[in-house]
Design a protein around this motif. Sequence first.
Motif, mmCIF file in Angstrom:
data_model
loop_
_atom_site.group_PDB
_atom_site.id
_atom_site.type_symbol
_atom_site.label_atom_id
_atom_site.label_comp_id
_atom_site.label_asym_id
_atom_site.label_seq_id
_atom_site.Cartn_x
_atom_site.Cartn_y
_atom_site.Cartn_z
ATOM 1 N N GLU A 168 45.922 1.690 37.057
ATOM 2 C CA GLU A 168 45.788 1.507 35.762
ATOM 3 C C GLU A 168 46.961 2.209 34.591
ATOM 4 O O GLU A 168 47.473 1.439 33.775
ATOM 5 C CB GLU A 168 44.562 1.942 35.039
ATOM 6 C CG GLU A 168 44.222 1.580 33.744
ATOM 7 C CD GLU A 168 42.843 1.966 32.973
ATOM 8 O OE1 GLU A 168 42.621 1.929 31.790
ATOM 9 O OE2 GLU A 168 42.116 2.243 33.858
ATOM 10 N N THR A 209 41.464 1.243 39.649
ATOM 11 C CA THR A 209 40.715 2.060 38.674
ATOM 12 C C THR A 209 39.259 1.714 38.828
ATOM 13 O O THR A 209 38.784 0.579 39.241
ATOM 14 C CB THR A 209 41.175 1.353 37.121
ATOM 15 O OG1 THR A 209 40.622 1.939 36.196
ATOM 16 C CG2 THR A 209 41.117 0.030 37.071
ATOM 17 N N ASN A 211 37.476 1.231 36.097
ATOM 18 C CA ASN A 211 37.280 0.754 34.705
ATOM 19 C C ASN A 211 37.586 -0.855 35.038
ATOM 20 O O ASN A 211 38.201 -1.357 36.047
ATOM 21 C CB ASN A 211 38.459 1.051 33.583
ATOM 22 C CG ASN A 211 38.142 2.785 33.446
ATOM 23 O OD1 ASN A 211 37.177 3.015 33.214
ATOM 24 N ND2 ASN A 211 39.472 3.142 33.516
ATOM 25 N N LYS A 212 36.359 -1.608 34.240
ATOM 26 C CA LYS A 212 36.680 -3.043 34.445
ATOM 27 C C LYS A 212 37.719 -3.629 33.401
ATOM 28 O O LYS A 212 37.410 -3.360 31.987
ATOM 29 C CB LYS A 212 35.323 -3.829 34.071
ATOM 30 C CG LYS A 212 34.410 -3.347 35.311
ATOM 31 C CD LYS A 212 34.650 -4.151 36.573
ATOM 32 C CE LYS A 212 33.783 -4.002 37.664
ATOM 33 N NZ LYS A 212 34.142 -4.596 38.883
ATOM 34 N N LEU A 213 38.834 -4.106 33.831
ATOM 35 C CA LEU A 213 40.034 -4.299 32.842
ATOM 36 C C LEU A 213 39.886 -6.125 32.718
ATOM 37 O O LEU A 213 39.911 -6.708 33.766
ATOM 38 C CB LEU A 213 41.183 -3.978 32.989
ATOM 39 C CG LEU A 213 41.031 -2.534 33.262
ATOM 40 C CD1 LEU A 213 42.827 -1.942 33.874
ATOM 41 C CD2 LEU A 213 40.997 -1.897 31.933
ATOM 42 N N THR A 218 39.783 -5.163 40.412
ATOM 43 C CA THR A 218 39.658 -3.598 40.785
ATOM 44 C C THR A 218 40.146 -3.571 42.089
ATOM 45 O O THR A 218 39.856 -4.695 42.795
ATOM 46 C CB THR A 218 38.632 -2.723 40.510
ATOM 47 O OG1 THR A 218 37.469 -3.353 41.455
ATOM 48 C CG2 THR A 218 38.023 -2.905 39.175
#
Length: 601
Positions: A168, A209, A211-213, A218
Amino acid sequence: MYKKKLQAISRLASKRILATNGHLSRFQMRCLSTQIQAAVKEHQFHPAHLHYIGKHPLVYRSVGQELERAVAEYGSTESIVSCHEQKRYTFRSLIEDVDRVAAGLLKLGLQQGDNVGIWAPNNIHWYVAMLGAARAGMVSVGINPAFQGPEVEYCLKKVKVKAIIMPESFKTQNYYEIIKGICPELPHSVDGRIKSANLPHLKHVVVDTPNKLKGALTFDDLLGLSNPAERVDVTKLQRYIVPDSACNIQFTSGTTGQPKAAVISHYNFVNNGIHIGNRNQYDSYSRICVQVPLFHAYGVVITIMAAMSHGSALILPAAGFNPASSLHAIVDEKCTVIHGTPTMYVDLIKKQRELNLPLKTAKMAITGGAPCSPQLFLDIKNVLGLEHVRTVFGMTETTAVIFQSRPDDSTDQILNTVGHLQDHVEAKVIDDQGKTVAFGERGELCIRGYATMLGYYDDEEKTKETIGRDKWLRTGDQFILQADGYGRIVGRLKEMIIRGGENIFPKEIEDFLNTHPDICETHVIGVPCERMGEEVCAFVRLHDGLPKMSRQDIKDFCQGKLAHFKVPRYLVTVSDFPKTTSGKIQKFKLAEIYKKEHMTQ
């Protein structure tokens, strides 16, 4: 001289033949024959050409097959340790995640031959992703982690990358935001499938990462996409991956224009890894401190492939080069070998002088990526307390290594050559007319053999400029080849300084100035001069706490040791040098510094 001597002997023979009406005695014939043979032997021409066979045959295996061999032989041995991520893999656990990546990429719809970009620092997912792409029959594309938006955009477009794998963020860069800037459709893509007007080939973005982008998968998602049967299919796929096919693309670190994309095969990777590891005597007890970036040819071939083929462990001290982290990793992980570029060793030596850590297990340093001065070799060995310092020399287009130190090399061979020609490689040195020079003479180094790249991606013209129809690859290096198989680099042809008609090679001056007790590191360039055409400018970095150096100091130091025309006309003291992520000095930026800080002394 040789031609004149033969002409003189020829005239003598003619006179004697005429004097005897064409009838020479046997004794006279023997005398003439002896004279001619002696003249020929005295000036016998030995072309600077060698083909070193070596002791071990080449193998015909893909990267995926080589990994399977390593797992079978070294299964429970550690393959990689990431200190900053606190992650470890054995060879056996490694192939499980590698095949998850391979099966995941195939599940996303990518096919054999597709290009997968890896834009990341030295995180463990770089290693897993590169091997995963190879096991899927795809081509990994190493992208410099320092690249910004326009540079990454160029790489993705140049080689038509289908998927990119990245963290990320790293240091001050937010990779996800940079990708959004060049691919604005990313946040709006559905099920991780991208349709981009600017990057029509890019279909997937994978981010390591928690985190959910939006729009991205991921790395854990990628690992979890496949089922056991699909992972078994990856193993079955290995027999259909041709070793001569591409497995990696390396962007050259050129100083002018856009970088070229060198295409490297499985065959290149596997064989150079084997022979590099043989020369360095790697085995399952070797533990390598990795300071070099994995995306670079040094990292992916000299480091990853050589270690994998010999069951050696890679130790990643930090995501990016950090000399303190390297020293602590050597101690904590009991590293036996250190990999680095000359500039990295300069910084490592400086930090070790501060910390004075007990580097008891470290036995050997490998240096490559740029020429290393004899003084730095001595400092590496003495300050770090090592038994051996060895060098590798090559270029991206030759899969990293074409000359390399051998285990029993003498101190002179270590200090004054770039090592011995690699196994199964052919070398010659030519002049500017393309004719082979004699051993010991300067010329351009040319290479032919298993290690040469397949070519530049989608650039037939540049490929033909570099590799001729006869398969000789022109390196652009000014080189001296010795009859014993060892070589000496004089410098890059393009870096040669022409001062008033005199050819000057920066490396000679750099090596000499580096012996000055106050100088830590030196780099020399040519700068414009109306009268002489070019003048010599030296950039020096001094040891900490020392005052600025004057040109008079340099003149005094060079007095009686360097020809007057080699003594730097200009001197610039710097606190650091502009470098690429792979540790190479960017001399074009030094030229820019000179223009801004023009010194007249």
